[in-house]
Scaffold this motif. Structure first.
Motif, PDB file in Angstrom:
ATOM      1  N   ARG A  77       0.837  -1.192   0.000  1.00 28.64           N
ATOM      2  CA  ARG A  77       0.000   0.000   0.000  1.00 28.64           C
ATOM      3  C   ARG A  77       0.873   1.243   0.000  1.00 28.64           C
ATOM      4  NH1 ARG A  77      -2.682   0.743   5.180  1.00 28.64           N
ATOM      5  NH2 ARG A  77      -3.338  -1.416   4.916  1.00 28.64           N
ATOM      6  N   TYR A 140      -9.042   3.200   3.251  1.00 28.57           N
ATOM      7  CA  TYR A 140      -9.492   3.168   1.862  1.00 28.57           C
ATOM      8  C   TYR A 140     -10.097   4.501   1.457  1.00 28.57           C
ATOM      9  CZ  TYR A 140     -12.046   1.859  -2.352  1.00 28.57           C
ATOM     10  OH  TYR A 140     -12.516   1.814  -3.635  1.00 28.57           O
ATOM     11  N   GLY A 142     -11.963   5.878  -2.004  1.00 30.68           N
ATOM     12  CA  GLY A 142     -12.467   5.474  -3.303  1.00 30.68           C
ATOM     13  C   GLY A 142     -11.955   6.362  -4.422  1.00 30.68           C
ATOM     14  N   LEU A 143     -11.767   5.766  -5.582  1.00 29.30           N
ATOM     15  CA  LEU A 143     -11.254   6.499  -6.730  1.00 29.30           C
ATOM     16  C   LEU A 143     -12.244   7.586  -7.156  1.00 29.30           C
ATOM     17  CD1 LEU A 143      -8.726   6.475  -8.419  1.00 29.30           C
ATOM     18  CD2 LEU A 143      -9.803   4.852  -9.974  1.00 29.30           C
ATOM     19  N   ARG A 196      -8.884   3.742 -15.416  1.00 28.81           N
ATOM     20  CA  ARG A 196      -9.374   4.899 -14.672  1.00 28.81           C
ATOM     21  C   ARG A 196      -8.331   5.391 -13.675  1.00 28.81           C
ATOM     22  NH1 ARG A 196     -15.005   5.538 -11.144  1.00 28.81           N
ATOM     23  NH2 ARG A 196     -14.902   7.816 -10.992  1.00 28.81           N
ATOM     24  N   ALA A 197      -7.627   4.459 -13.046  1.00 29.45           N
ATOM     25  CA  ALA A 197      -6.569   4.852 -12.117  1.00 29.45           C
ATOM     26  C   ALA A 197      -5.475   5.627 -12.848  1.00 29.45           C
ATOM     27  CB  ALA A 197      -5.980   3.619 -11.429  1.00 29.45           C
ATOM     28  N   ALA A 248      -5.309   7.412  -3.871  1.00 29.82           N
ATOM     29  CA  ALA A 248      -6.442   6.554  -4.220  1.00 29.82           C
ATOM     30  C   ALA A 248      -6.186   5.767  -5.501  1.00 29.82           C
ATOM     31  CB  ALA A 248      -7.706   7.404  -4.374  1.00 29.82           C
ATOM     32  N   ALA A 249      -5.587   6.407  -6.512  1.00 27.51           N
ATOM     33  CA  ALA A 249      -5.369   5.741  -7.798  1.00 27.51           C
ATOM     34  C   ALA A 249      -4.380   4.584  -7.662  1.00 27.51           C
ATOM     35  CB  ALA A 249      -4.875   6.747  -8.830  1.00 27.51           C
ATOM     36  N   ASN A 251      -3.536   2.915  -4.894  1.00 25.26           N
ATOM     37  CA  ASN A 251      -4.055   1.848  -4.040  1.00 25.26           C
ATOM     38  C   ASN A 251      -5.225   1.101  -4.674  1.00 25.26           C
ATOM     39  OD1 ASN A 251      -2.160   2.088  -1.947  1.00 25.26           O
ATOM     40  ND2 ASN A 251      -3.251   3.834  -1.087  1.00 25.26           N
ATOM     41  N   GLU A 252      -5.952   1.755  -5.592  1.00 22.27           N
ATOM     42  CA  GLU A 252      -6.987   1.041  -6.340  1.00 22.27           C
ATOM     43  C   GLU A 252      -6.343   0.037  -7.300  1.00 22.27           C
ATOM     44  OE1 GLU A 252     -10.739  -0.124  -7.928  1.00 22.27           O
ATOM     45  OE2 GLU A 252     -10.015   0.675  -6.018  1.00 22.27           O
ATOM     46  N   ARG A 255      -5.256  -2.841  -5.234  1.00 24.32           N
ATOM     47  CA  ARG A 255      -6.396  -3.670  -4.807  1.00 24.32           C
ATOM     48  C   ARG A 255      -6.802  -4.645  -5.906  1.00 24.32           C
ATOM     49  NH1 ARG A 255     -11.719  -4.046  -5.305  1.00 24.32           N
ATOM     50  NH2 ARG A 255     -11.822  -2.312  -6.789  1.00 24.32           N
ATOM     51  N   LEU A 256      -6.816  -4.172  -7.137  1.00 24.28           N
ATOM     52  CA  LEU A 256      -7.217  -5.049  -8.234  1.00 24.28           C
ATOM     53  C   LEU A 256      -6.182  -6.139  -8.487  1.00 24.28           C
ATOM     54  CD1 LEU A 256      -8.753  -2.470 -10.726  1.00 24.28           C
ATOM     55  CD2 LEU A 256      -9.940  -4.057  -9.205  1.00 24.28           C
TER      56      LEU A 256
END
Length: 265
Positions: A77, A140, A142-143, A196-197, A248-249, A251-252, A255-256
């Motif tokens: 992270r 967390y 969110g994006l 999107r990230a 956010a970008a 860590n998103e 996450r994926l």
């Protein structure tokens, strides 16, 4: 784009998920320095990850990756702390202090360690590994929330500067912005990084360029110390929104990649 910790966080996650090879991680880090070394900042980190202590002959990033695999690391992270906002770092301690000085760190929540980079010489980056003093709870963002926050901050900051009458136009500013963006490192991201990230990271980078040029242009039309302070106050939310969008970008994307690794084959 962003910082060394963002690159290491995303590529380590891709490697742990099987979406990248160790050489891919090393190649991605080259944009930040020709050489990278890893040391343990404390005895627990040295024992926990089988790394040399600071002052001994350093390990390589390959040795770090091998240690992460051997100890069953499952996630990473990014944190981008600033005074007043140290989200993701848990309590205080040596890791939080080092991350705050650097403005960045990569965390390994499943193992309880964190890595902080430092440019110690031309082309050389040293990563110091710290044992986490307290559990790292998820923080967390969110994006969509971060993206909307960036849009709102752009609008609000522009409105505040206009109201203060300190939003000065300067000839050649577009060329300055383009030059700043061209001069920034442009790391590659792993295949499978969500589009999107990447778009949010790109937008944050563009807004970051505007802030960088604004800092060079200080006080930007403000004719008094109080006006300069108000100008800085108007720009501060924009800087916070850029940092949150990057956080956010990245860590998103992580996450994926982590979800992909957990998915049954």
């Amino acid at each position: 784009m962003c910082c060394p910790s963002a690159t290491l966080t995303v590529w380590t996650s891709a490697w742990l998920s099987g979406s990248a090879a160790p050489d891919d991680v090393l190649d991605a880090l080259l944009v930040w320095g020709e050489a990278h070394e890893v040391v343990a900042a404390d005895a627990e980190s040295a024992v926990g990850l089988d790394l040399p202590l600071a002052g001994d002959f350093p390990a390589s990033p390959v040795q770090l990756l091998a240690a992460l695999r051997a100890r069953g690391a499952s996630d990473a992270r990014l944190v981008l702390p600033v005074p007043g906002d140290v989200r993701g770092l848990g309590g205080g301690g040596a890791l939080a202090e080092a991350a705050l000085r650097a403005g960045e760190a990569m965390l390994l929540p499943s193992l309880g360690f964190g890595l902080v980079p430092l440019h110690i010489a031309e082309g050389l980056v040293r990563w110091s590994v710290y044992k986490v003093d307290s559990p790292l709870g998820p923080e967390y963002v969110g994006l969509a929330e971060a993206e909307h926050g960036l849009t709102d901050a752009i609008r609000d900051s522009a409105g505040a500067l206009q109201a203060l009458d300190v939003a000065k136009d300067r000839p050649g500013v577009r060329a300055e912005l383009s030059a700043w963006l061209r001069a920034r490192p442009r790391p590659q991201w792993p295949a499978g990084t969500p589009g999107r990230a990447l778009r949010v990271l790109q937008r944050a980078e563009e807004v970051g360029a505007i802030l960088a040029v604004a800092e060079i242009d200080e006080p930007g039309g403000a004719l008094s110390a109080s006006a300069a302070t108000l100008r800085a106050d108007a720009l501060r939310p924009l800087g916070n929104a850029v940092r949150l969008a990057r956080y956010a970008a990245v860590n998103e994307a992580v996450r994926l990649f982590t979800d992909q690794a957990d998915r049954p084959q």
